[in-house]
Every structure is written in C-alpha cells, then in structure tokens.
Design an enzyme around this catalytic site. Structure first.
Site, mmCIF file in Angstrom:
data_model
loop_
_atom_site.group_PDB
_atom_site.id
_atom_site.type_symbol
_atom_site.label_atom_id
_atom_site.label_comp_id
_atom_site.label_asym_id
_atom_site.label_seq_id
_atom_site.Cartn_x
_atom_site.Cartn_y
_atom_site.Cartn_z
ATOM 1 C CB SER A 47 7.772 -1.892 19.982
ATOM 2 O OG SER A 47 7.987 -3.047 19.074
ATOM 3 C CG LEU A 52 7.655 13.838 18.057
ATOM 4 C CD1 LEU A 52 7.505 12.862 19.107
ATOM 5 C CD2 LEU A 52 7.946 15.236 18.869
ATOM 6 C CB VAL A 180 19.262 -14.630 13.912
ATOM 7 C CG1 VAL A 180 20.740 -14.865 13.230
ATOM 8 C CG2 VAL A 180 18.331 -14.386 12.749
ATOM 9 C CG HIS A 231 14.991 9.044 24.492
ATOM 10 N ND1 HIS A 231 15.326 10.484 24.898
ATOM 11 C CD2 HIS A 231 13.985 9.241 23.731
ATOM 12 C CE1 HIS A 231 14.377 11.265 24.443
ATOM 13 N NE2 HIS A 231 13.516 10.258 23.864
ATOM 14 C CE1 TYR A 265 9.999 13.138 21.964
ATOM 15 C CE2 TYR A 265 12.266 13.442 22.405
ATOM 16 C CZ TYR A 265 11.013 12.619 22.329
ATOM 17 O OH TYR A 265 11.354 11.050 22.286
ATOM 18 C CB VAL A 366 17.852 3.485 10.557
ATOM 19 C CG1 VAL A 366 16.984 4.359 9.725
ATOM 20 C CG2 VAL A 366 19.197 3.073 9.927
ATOM 21 C CG ASP A 558 38.937 14.144 -5.006
ATOM 22 O OD1 ASP A 558 38.872 13.607 -3.972
ATOM 23 O OD2 ASP A 558 39.481 15.399 -5.278
ATOM 24 C CG LEU A 664 58.935 17.399 0.952
ATOM 25 C CD1 LEU A 664 60.010 18.316 1.643
ATOM 26 C CD2 LEU A 664 59.744 17.183 -0.508
#
Length: 835
Positions: A47, A52, A180, A231, A265, A366, A558, A664
């Site tokens: 919101s 950017l 919730v 921020h 910025y 995110v 792997d 070892l």
C-alpha cells in the site's frame, strides 16, 4: 472443469493477488484470498511501496523474478495505461569504488539477459537534468552511471486492484477485512483457515502476509526468519522545475534514480520528488505495538504499515539529497513516513512449503520488484511440484536452526538493512555474529593463524598465516601472478603454498562444515534408491556419488552416499534444504508403509571430518594405524572403520582435491585429538594445515562441480558433465522419465572449462562470456590453478562452443581472451587419486 485443490491465500497484496492470478490462469478454480484489511487499501507494504524496479541483481533468480514482474505489469492495463512506467533506471557513482561496482553490475545484467550501459557524467545529466553539475559537499562528483532502459516504476496498488478484478472474473473469492485467527490441521497437514467468521476449508494454504508472515508461521509451529524494519520515505513540496511535466499526482518521466553512495533513491511524483533512505539507523518493528487501524480509518496516510516519521533520522539524507539535486534546496519535506518492509538474514525471500505441516506454504519477504516472478514460481511449485526458476537461494528451509533464532534473525537482518547499498565482495563474510559453529579443530586453527570466512554459521579457514614462511621455499613454477585489487580481496598468496604442499607432500583440511546425515532403518535403501540417480544397492563399504533430481530432471542437489551397514547410510549433502527434503520423503514413506520405516538425522554437529590428502598421506596415517589402507585394503570410493592412534574413525577413500587420501570421520569429542595425532605424525613429511583457497583451486583443476554455483535445478546432468552419476542399470528414480526424454533431445548448452589466455587474469564468477562478440553465457566458478599454472573458470555456454574455441570474459567492462579447454586439467587419468 474438474475441481482443483482448495487454496487459501492469506494476504491480498502484490504477491497474494499475483499468485491468485497465476493459479487461475493455469486453470485452478477453487481459490480464496483472505485479507485482514479492506481490499481497496489493505494497509501492508504494497500500500505504501514507492514502486521502483531495478532489475539487476547478482542473483540470476532474483533478476528473473524482476524481469517477469516488469513484463507482467506492462501487460496489466486499464484505460490504455499499464501498471508499469518503463522510464529506465539510473544508478550513480560518485566514487571510483562505486563506478567499478557498476561495471560489475553491468556484467551481471549482461549475464542474465538485461540490457544496460555505463554512461559518462554528461549523459547522466541528460537523462536526469536535476543532477548537480558540480562537486558535492564532500568533494566528490558524479563520475558516471549505469543506465538500464527497461527498469522503471510499478504501480503496485493499482496492479493489485486490477488483479483482484481480473481474478474475480476467473472465479477467485476475496474476503476483505477478515483476520486469520488460526490454521486447522489434521494428520500433519492443513485442513482449513480459521477466521472470526468461521473456518475456510483448505487443502493448501499460502501465507503471503508480508511482515505479518512471522505471526502466521507461529500458527503452525513454523519459524519464518524475517524481521519487520521501518524504512523512511518522503515527498517534497512541488518543484518549479517539474511544473507541468507530469500527470498529477504520481506521473513520472525521469528515470528512477539511485544514489547508493549515500544510501538514497529517488522518483518523481508529478511535480514532487520522492526520496527513499536506507541511511538511517535500523528500526526494528515490535509487532505487539503495531497501531491498530480499523477499515473505516484506513487511508493513504493512515495504515498499519505506515509509522510516524522521525525527522531527526532523515535530516542527513535530506542534506545529501539537496547536495545531489540542487532544485531541492528551495523545497521542503511535505510528507514523510517510516514504512515497514521485511528483511531476512541473507536478504532473500522466503519461499516454499513447511517441512512439518504438509500444504502450508509461504511466500514472504518479497518486494514489489520481484512480486510477479515469485508468484509465478509459487504457482509452478503448487501445480507442477517445482518451480522452473531455481529457488535454492530463496528456499524457506535454507537456514540452519541457529540461523532461525530471534537473536540471529534480528542482528543479521538489521545488518542487511545497513549494507543494502554497500559495495560487498562475493567472499565478504559477516562481521557478526561469528564463532557460532566451530569444529573441534578451531583452537589449533587459530594457533596456526587461520583466516576464517563464514558459511551457514560455520567458521571455515581460507588460509593459514603459519604457512607464510613456505612462500620463501615456493618453486618459481608454483608462484601465481599478482592479482588485481578486487580478486585479491579475501585472498592470500599463501594458498599457492598450501596447494603446492598438498600436491607434493600432504595437507590437513577441515571438512567438518560439510553437512552430514544419517539415514537408517529398513526403508533406508528403498528411500535412497528412489530419490537418487546412483545405484545404492551395493554391499556395505561402498560409497556412491550421485544426484538428487527434480521431477523434470533438473539437479536439485549432488550427494555422496556411504553404505556403512545393511540399514545404515551416511550422506554428505549440500545444505539444510537437502536435509528437510530427505526427512519429509522419509516421513511420507514411513507413513505409507510402516514396514519400510526410515529415519533421517543431521549428525553434522556431533561429528567432525578431516581431509588427509597428498602423495604422502599414506605414510602419515601408516604411523598411527595398523589397518590396511593400501589400494587393495581400501579402494577408491570405499569406506571402512579403522583405528587412528586408538581413535575410532570411519575412513572414506574420497578426495575433492584430486590427491590420494581419505575423509576421516569421528565423533566430535575425539576431533581435537585426531587432529593433533595426524599433525604430529605428519611433521617429518612436511604436513600443513590448508584452507579453502587452495581447496577451491584444486577442485576446479579436477573439474569437480559445486552445486548451487556450477549447476542448479535449472540444469540437467548430461549438460553439466555429470552423466557418469546416472546409474546405467537403474530406471525407477525421481526425474528418470524426464531425464530420458531430455537425453534424446540435442543439447543447447554445456558447462565448459575455460583458461585465460593472458595467464594472469582471475575472475570471480557470474561474469558474462562472449562468443563471436555476442554475450552467450556466464561464468560459474573461477580460480587460479596453481598446479596447472593458469587462471581457469567454468562457464555455461552454447553447446556449439567446443574445445579449442576462443571466447571472451567480461571483467570490469574489459574483455579477457579465453579458450575452451578439455577437462579435467589436472590428472585426467586419475592416477594420483587411485595411487
């Protein structure tokens, strides 16, 4: 249309609504989105997000997320106006260090398919006429910039409303102003979402709750390692220079601007300038004290994620902004707030399914920049069982247990906030917290002057100052050329001496941080046979290198599997992601067939490992053990229990550096004694303790791949040069059908070995590789090969590029000539390993 699983998405921000859209567009038709705020203005980070979108990131995955987000928002429009204003992005450099960093960033952009250019100060001024043309207060000036024309501004809040409208037409249900209160579970999986208005039945629940995600995770006993931090963002009063240029209130034509040397910025808001700052102190948010804002009170200036502005924190940023943009000197701050965003210990998002509660997924931490790309990956994960974008750096389960503690998450997330715009070296370790995980040998390593780097909380020696004296003895042919300033960081020429001693005498390597799992029970063999590409059904004592594949044949990891007894296996794996994958599969197998129960446990912390490698390794261990460690007594890729100076040890005839020797293993209480015994016995043979610098050089000389760097889930075994790890007599394993199908198609790419023609230039990884003047691939791993006397690298290139072909590697904007070379470069006949 058949009914799809019942999906409940918690959170109607930019991620939740995009996920609903991605699922609906793929035919899923039973989706409910629950939002605690009003749907028109939910009050989360979306919101107030300034929007950017700078696409370029050192991570290929994050760049792919951003690029897809740009494309999707461009296509999302109403009344002929899209949700993305593609006005370009400009990142400034006012120091030489930053300018060089921008050149590296352009390399990332090129590697990942993003167009950009380094431009000079004059062109920066043409793109952004408000920039100062003189010196800044600190004496610096604009030296240049990185311009990416496809960057721009996302209209996040507008996009959310358009997505809600579109997905409602596709049958998605939205419940606004609905909190919730719990997650219902039965038999280890979600069954519903509890709200004040009742329970919403669910087969799948996805938490897209942003900085509330940690609280949602607690409802299912899941630690979600994120920290809400404030921020600062302000809007100025109108500027005469912008009058009449842009549509009000948020129109923009100038590129989005970054002044990272001051953690700032900028974007236009009509005739105003918006300024975002990371220059202030970290401001963790106490969720218990978060303001409660009712739906009727919600507005652009009043919402839970928008906290009161603290002007004293912003004043230095305001002065720096007026310095950079002189037009601001006649303006004032008209509106400011401290907006809440989510930060994590490594700065990445948190994606995936809970390992303990089936059907509970998260897509948290995110940002708008990556929102649609993350939503697509999550939709693929839910529908197909895996994402087509590699997620290993974003996996929810990637952190070790200690890294999910409140203390660790708080400290490291705040540090990530502080460093968000800093120039950081790829090898640069955390300054704190340190010494969280140390091997039993740590005290000796410190005595030997170890220089430690850090990974997954482990202290890992990179070289030992005690070996500096060896530089005086180092033969001329082993002396590496001097490095440039960047590649010399977190490097020492001592690594050359350690490689020399390993190749000519014997070295001790601390392999304790390699994650080790014990897999036991009557179902252990069936589990490993099903999940891996190797034939594990060998007699006890066999060790098998193999892969774990995804359903599409991509390499999810792997592993090395040692069969210690009929129903007892020890695995060397890559990360906690592997541990959780294996234990989840073990739990499912045990539930489906109790007679084939299997238990997977992490034994890393309770055990330790020394790599004893070099042509004189057998002489050293022979002084301490009467066990037969000859070639016949313990063949390559075999294991057995032995006694070393009275200490019980499991010896595995393996070597990641390409020399004779063993891994070892013993339990942690014997570790220090084992180190001391080996070191004392090896003195007459010139034994040294050696670090990761030498180790990485020698593993590349041998062509050994590093998962997560050289190959990921986006790569298949054959193109990665790992076809040998697929058992020829085995068909029924995860990914086998896709692998068989892919092997019938002509390869389009391959992992190739390169050597630098000048014999001196060492790159670090992720640099673009040019073929016939066109960017065609990228470097994965690189090092100086001390044994082969040349810099080398591995790179993904088109399959048409073959041995002997000339290519170029871009480094700091320049081109380094290189040649595709046959591999491995060292001991291709394996005589030393099997000697």
């Amino acid at each position: 249309m058949s009914a799809s699983p019942r999906v409940v998405i918690i959170g109607a921000g930019i991620v939740g609504t995009n996920l609903a859209d991605e699922l609906a567009s793929r035919g899923w038709n039973n989706i409910t989105v629950v939002e605690q705020g009003p749907l028109e203005l939910a009050g989360g980070s979306t919101s107030h997000a300034p929007g950017l979108v700078f696409q370029t990131n050192p991570s290929k995955t994050m760049t792919e997320f951003a690029s897809y987000t740009v494309d999707k928002l461009l296509s999302l429009s109403a009344d002929g106006v899209s949700c993305f204003n593609q006005l370009g992005g400009l990142e400034l450099a006012t120091t030489e260090v930053r300018l060089q960093d921008l050149k590296r960033k352009l390399g990332y952009a090129t590697s990942w398919g993003i167009e950009g250019r380094i431009i000079d100060p004059d062109e920066c001024g043409k793109h952004y006429p408000l920039l100062t043309t003189g010196a800044l207060a600190n004496g610096n000036e604009v030296l240049g910039g990185l311009h990416v024309p496809t960057d721009g501004l996302a209209s996040a809040a507008r996009a959310v409303q358009l997505l809600i409208s579109r997905t409602r037409q596709a049958g998605v249900t939205y419940l606004g102003s609905t909190t919730v209160t719990g997650i219902q579970q039965a038999s280890g999986r979600v069954t519903g979402v509890e709200t004040a208005d009742g329970v919403i039945p669910a087969d799948i629940v996805v938490s897209c709750a942003g900085f509330w995600g940690r609280e949602l995770g607690k409802m299912v006993g899941l630690k979600v390692p994120l920290l809400p931090l404030a921020h600062q963002y302000v809007k100025t009063t109108p500027l005469p220079e912008l009058k009449g240029r842009n549509e009000l209130p948020n129109g923009a034509r100038l590129p989005i601007l970054r002044f990272q040397d001051k953690d700032l910025y900028y974007r236009e808001h009509g005739d105003r300038i918006g300024i975002g700052s990371y220059a202030h102190r970290p401001m963790p948010v106490d969720m218990e004290r978060l303001p409660r804002v009712g739906a009727e009170e919600m507005s652009d200036h009043r919402m839970p994620s928008r906290l009161d502005f603290t002007m004293e924190d912003f004043l230095p940023a305001w002065e720096d902004s007026q310095d950079l943009l002189p037009a601001l000197r006649g303006a004032r701050i008209e509106d400011g707030f401290n907006g809440i965003f989510s930060f994590t210990p490594d700065g990445g998002p948190l994606l995936g399914e809970s390992p303990d509660v089936d059907g509970f997924f998260v897509a948290e931490a995110v940002w708008v920049t990556h929102s649609a790309g993350v939503a697509r990956a999550m939709a693929e994960l839910l529908i197909e069982g895996q994402s087509r974008t590699d997620l290993h750096g974003c996996e929810l389960t990637r952190f070790e247990k200690v890294q999910t503690s409140d203390q660790y998450v708080s400290e490291t997330s705040q540090q990530n906030f502080v460093e968000i715009y800093d120039v950081l070296h790829p090898l640069q370790p955390k300054e704190s917290p340190r010494d969280l995980r140390v091997s039993p040998f740590n005290i000796r390593q410190k005595e030997l002057g170890a220089f430690f780097l850090e990974s997954a909380g482990w202290e890992r020696p990179h070289w030992f100052e005690a070996n500096r004296g060896l530089l005086d003895e180092l033969p001329a042919q082993w002396q590496a050329p001097e490095r440039d300033e960047w590649s010399a960081m977190f490097h020492s020429p001592i690594s050359a001496a350690e490689a020399w001693k390993t190749r000519t005498a014997v070295g001790l390597y601390d392999m304790t941080p390699l994650k080790r799992l014990a897999v036991t029970g009557p179902g252990a063999l069936p589990l490993l046979q099903r999940l891996s590409t190797g034939n594990i059904a060998k007699k006890p004592g066999a060790v098998t290198y193999c892969l774990l594949l995804a359903d599409d044949g991509g390499i999810r990891s792997d592993v090395t599997v040692a069969r210690l007894a009929e129903e007892q296996f020890q695995l060397g794996v890559n990360s906690n992601v592997d541990f959780d994958y294996l234990r989840v599969e073990a739990r499912k197998q045990s539930a489906a067939d109790p007679a084939r129960w299997v238990h997977v446990s992490d034994i890393t912390g309770s055990t330790c490992c020394i790599g004893l490698w070099g042509p004189l390794a057998r002489e050293v261990i022979g002084k301490l053990s009467t066990d037969d460690l000859s070639n016949e007594g313990l063949k390559y890729f075999r294991t057995k229990d032995i006694s070393v100076g009275g200490i019980p040890v499991t010896a595995m005839r393996l070597s990641y550096v390409g020399e004779l020797g063993w891994e070892l293993y013993t339990t942690a209480e014997y570790g220090l004694k084992l180190w001391d015994l080996l070191f004392e016995a090896g003195k007459e043979h010139g034994i040294i303790a050696a670090g990761r610098g030498a180790f990485n050089s020698m593993r590349l000389e041998k062509g050994y791949r590093l998962w997560g760097t050289d190959m990921t889930s986006q790569h298949h075994p054959y193109e990665a040069g790992l076809g040998f790890s697929i058992a020829k007599d085995k068909e029924d394993f995860v990914g086998c059908e896709a692998l068989a199908a892919s092997s019938e198609q002509p390869a389009t790419r391959a992992l190739r070995c390169l050597t630098m023609d000048d014999g001196t230039s060492v790159v670090l990884g992720k640099e673009p590789v040019y073929v016939n003047g066109e960017a065609a691939g990228y470097v994965t791993s690189a090092a100086y090969g001390y044994s082969v006397r040349k810099p080398l690298a591995y790179a993904w290139l088109p399959a048409s590029v073959t041995e002997g072909d000339a290519v170029e590697v871009e480094y700091f904007g320049g081109r380094i000539a290189a040649t595709v070379t046959a591999e491995p470069l060292f001991d291709p006949g394996m005589e030393r390993l099997r000697g």
